[in-house]
Write a protein that holds these residues in place. Structure first.
Motif, mmCIF file in Angstrom:
data_model
loop_
_atom_site.group_PDB
_atom_site.id
_atom_site.type_symbol
_atom_site.label_atom_id
_atom_site.label_comp_id
_atom_site.label_asym_id
_atom_site.label_seq_id
_atom_site.Cartn_x
_atom_site.Cartn_y
_atom_site.Cartn_z
ATOM 1 N N ASP A 159 40.500 39.066 61.624
ATOM 2 C CA ASP A 159 39.353 39.183 60.715
ATOM 3 C C ASP A 159 39.141 40.671 60.435
ATOM 4 O O ASP A 159 38.713 41.421 61.309
ATOM 5 C CB ASP A 159 38.117 38.569 61.387
ATOM 6 N N GLU A 160 39.461 41.093 59.223
ATOM 7 C CA GLU A 160 39.304 42.491 58.788
ATOM 8 C C GLU A 160 40.028 43.470 59.725
ATOM 9 O O GLU A 160 39.408 44.392 60.272
ATOM 10 C CB GLU A 160 37.816 42.864 58.699
ATOM 11 N N PRO A 161 41.340 43.335 59.907
ATOM 12 C CA PRO A 161 42.037 44.191 60.865
ATOM 13 C C PRO A 161 42.155 45.646 60.437
ATOM 14 O O PRO A 161 42.413 46.513 61.272
ATOM 15 C CB PRO A 161 43.432 43.556 60.956
ATOM 16 N N THR A 162 41.982 45.952 59.148
ATOM 17 C CA THR A 162 42.075 47.343 58.694
ATOM 18 C C THR A 162 40.704 47.973 58.477
ATOM 19 O O THR A 162 40.598 49.047 57.896
ATOM 20 C CB THR A 162 42.898 47.434 57.391
ATOM 21 N N HIS A 193 38.619 42.228 52.954
ATOM 22 C CA HIS A 193 37.920 42.465 51.696
ATOM 23 C C HIS A 193 38.751 43.364 50.789
ATOM 24 O O HIS A 193 38.381 43.589 49.632
ATOM 25 C CB HIS A 193 36.556 43.117 51.958
ATOM 26 N N LEU A 194 39.893 43.875 51.288
ATOM 27 C CA LEU A 194 40.765 44.733 50.481
ATOM 28 C C LEU A 194 41.785 43.868 49.755
ATOM 29 O O LEU A 194 42.875 43.587 50.258
ATOM 30 C CB LEU A 194 41.460 45.764 51.378
ATOM 31 N N LEU A 195 41.410 43.422 48.552
ATOM 32 C CA LEU A 195 42.256 42.487 47.823
ATOM 33 C C LEU A 195 43.618 43.085 47.492
ATOM 34 O O LEU A 195 44.622 42.376 47.468
ATOM 35 C CB LEU A 195 41.558 42.032 46.543
ATOM 36 N N SER A 196 43.657 44.377 47.211
ATOM 37 C CA SER A 196 44.941 45.007 46.906
ATOM 38 C C SER A 196 45.873 44.947 48.117
ATOM 39 O O SER A 196 47.092 44.764 47.969
ATOM 40 C CB SER A 196 44.736 46.461 46.470
ATOM 41 N N GLU A 197 45.320 45.078 49.321
ATOM 42 C CA GLU A 197 46.132 44.986 50.530
ATOM 43 C C GLU A 197 46.620 43.562 50.758
ATOM 44 O O GLU A 197 47.770 43.336 51.133
ATOM 45 C CB GLU A 197 45.326 45.460 51.745
ATOM 46 N N VAL A 198 45.755 42.584 50.525
ATOM 47 C CA VAL A 198 46.149 41.183 50.667
ATOM 48 C C VAL A 198 47.287 40.873 49.702
ATOM 49 O O VAL A 198 48.267 40.201 50.056
ATOM 50 C CB VAL A 198 44.947 40.253 50.404
ATOM 51 N N GLU A 199 47.188 41.383 48.475
ATOM 52 C CA GLU A 199 48.206 41.127 47.464
ATOM 53 C C GLU A 199 49.560 41.698 47.882
ATOM 54 O O GLU A 199 50.599 41.081 47.652
ATOM 55 C CB GLU A 199 47.773 41.724 46.122
ATOM 56 N N ILE A 200 49.555 42.880 48.498
ATOM 57 C CA ILE A 200 50.794 43.510 48.935
ATOM 58 C C ILE A 200 51.365 42.828 50.172
ATOM 59 O O ILE A 200 52.576 42.613 50.289
ATOM 60 C CB ILE A 200 50.557 45.004 49.238
ATOM 61 N N LEU A 201 50.495 42.457 51.097
ATOM 62 C CA LEU A 201 50.921 42.019 52.422
ATOM 63 C C LEU A 201 51.247 40.544 52.531
ATOM 64 O O LEU A 201 52.206 40.156 53.210
ATOM 65 C CB LEU A 201 49.822 42.380 53.437
ATOM 66 N N CYS A 202 50.468 39.690 51.867
ATOM 67 C CA CYS A 202 50.507 38.254 52.164
ATOM 68 C C CYS A 202 51.530 37.495 51.322
ATOM 69 O O CYS A 202 51.822 37.855 50.195
ATOM 70 C CB CYS A 202 49.120 37.652 51.968
#
Length: 307
Positions: A159-162, A193-202
């Motif tokens: 949950d929100e690791p970054t 909550h960092l959608l750009s990170e989710v898009e890159i990572l997931c």
């Protein structure tokens, strides 16, 4: 598709007469990084807490590699490492002593070589012997991740690791998580909550709204779905351009300095440009923006902010 590592089946939570989590169903597969998103109050954290046994499940179940969180909790949770909300550590002990303490509580124990390996992987070498009370929020997040990995889990629920990390720290954690998934086959469930990170990572993403799962799909399918696109037009005069867009195409636009932004179908783009030129509007630049996960999230959930 191989057998699921995590199965969420009809997961439901009621408090009194109110149902706050409404029959969630999804699966996560070995080596997959699954993103979980939702507006404030959507039920994201409640779902995560049920998945790790911190909140009682009203109906349904969570199956971790064939073991039920409801019926076989010890066997199921033994395969899970988790950070739920902010990791709790003993602030007047060093990071190293915290990890030693948790290592002693791990069935079978964890040797110091393994602890040193995890400290290195999470980038804590320079602070690991300092007291946790001196750590920044980002350092505590790293220590929480290290603690979650001590017993070599098969599934990570984060949950929100970054949270609290600077861009360099976010990049390092992202690279580490990707390595865990790709090279070690770890299954990772991550909210952010960092959608750009989710898009890159997931690999895939699930979106929850008002306690209901409204979409689960691969990132590429989700972002590229549909024919709508966003166009940025640099032009003059702005007022006349807005009138043309409204009258001829029934489109509203967002204005930013000498630019206007319009959401429309791709086939309309040449028609819009031609109409603007025909009405004496000077069009200096046309830019077609790629859809992002944030664009799609806001389309599906409205104006809610990320939890």
């Amino acid at each position: 598709m191989c057998e699921a590592a995590v199965e969420v089946k009809n997961l439901t939570k009621r408090i009194g007469s109110k149902t706050i989590i409404k029959g969630l169903d999804f699966e996560i597969y070995p080596g997959e990084i699954f993103g979980f998103l939702g507006p404030n109050g959507a039920g994201k954290t409640t779902t995560i807490r049920m998945m790790v046994g911190l909140t009682k499940i009203t109906e349904g179940d969570v199956i971790i590699y064939g073991k039920s969180i409801k019926k076989q909790f010890k066997e199921a949770i033994a395969q899970v490492g988790a950070i739920v909300e902010n990791p709790e550590m003993y602030k007047f002990m060093s990071g190293w002593k915290n990890l030693l303490h948790y290592a002693r509580m791990t069935p079978g124990g964890v040797n110091q070589d393994k602890i040193e390996e995890i400290v290195h992987l999470t980038g804590l070498e320079n602070v690991i012997h300092k007291k946790v009370k001196t750590y920044s929020l980002g350092m505590r997040q790293r220590l929480g991740l290290a603690q979650a990995l001590l017993h070599e889990p098969s599934v990570l629920i984060l949950d929100e690791p970054t949270n609290g990390l600077d861009p360099s720290g976010i990049y390092e954690i992202r690279s580490y998580l990707r390595n865990l998934a790709r090279e070690k086959g770890l299954t990772i469930f991550i909210s952010s909550h960092l959608l750009s990170e989710v898009e890159i990572l997931c690999d895939r993403v699930g979106i929850i709204k008002n306690g209901e799962l409204i979409s689960v799909d691969y990132i590429n399918n989700f972002v590229n779905a549909g024919n709508e696109t966003k166009i940025k037009l640099q032009l003059q005069p702005i007022d006349e351009a807005l009138r043309v867009l409204e009258q001829k195409f029934n489109l509203s636009a967002i204005v930013n300095e000498n630019n206007i932004f319009v959401q429309t179908n791709k086939e309309n783009v040449p028609l819009i440009v031609n109409a603007l030129v025909e009405h004496g509007i000077d069009v200096y630049n046309v830019n077609i923006a790629s859809a992002t996960l944030e664009d799609k999230f806001l389309q599906m959930t409205g104006d809610g902010t990320i939890e």
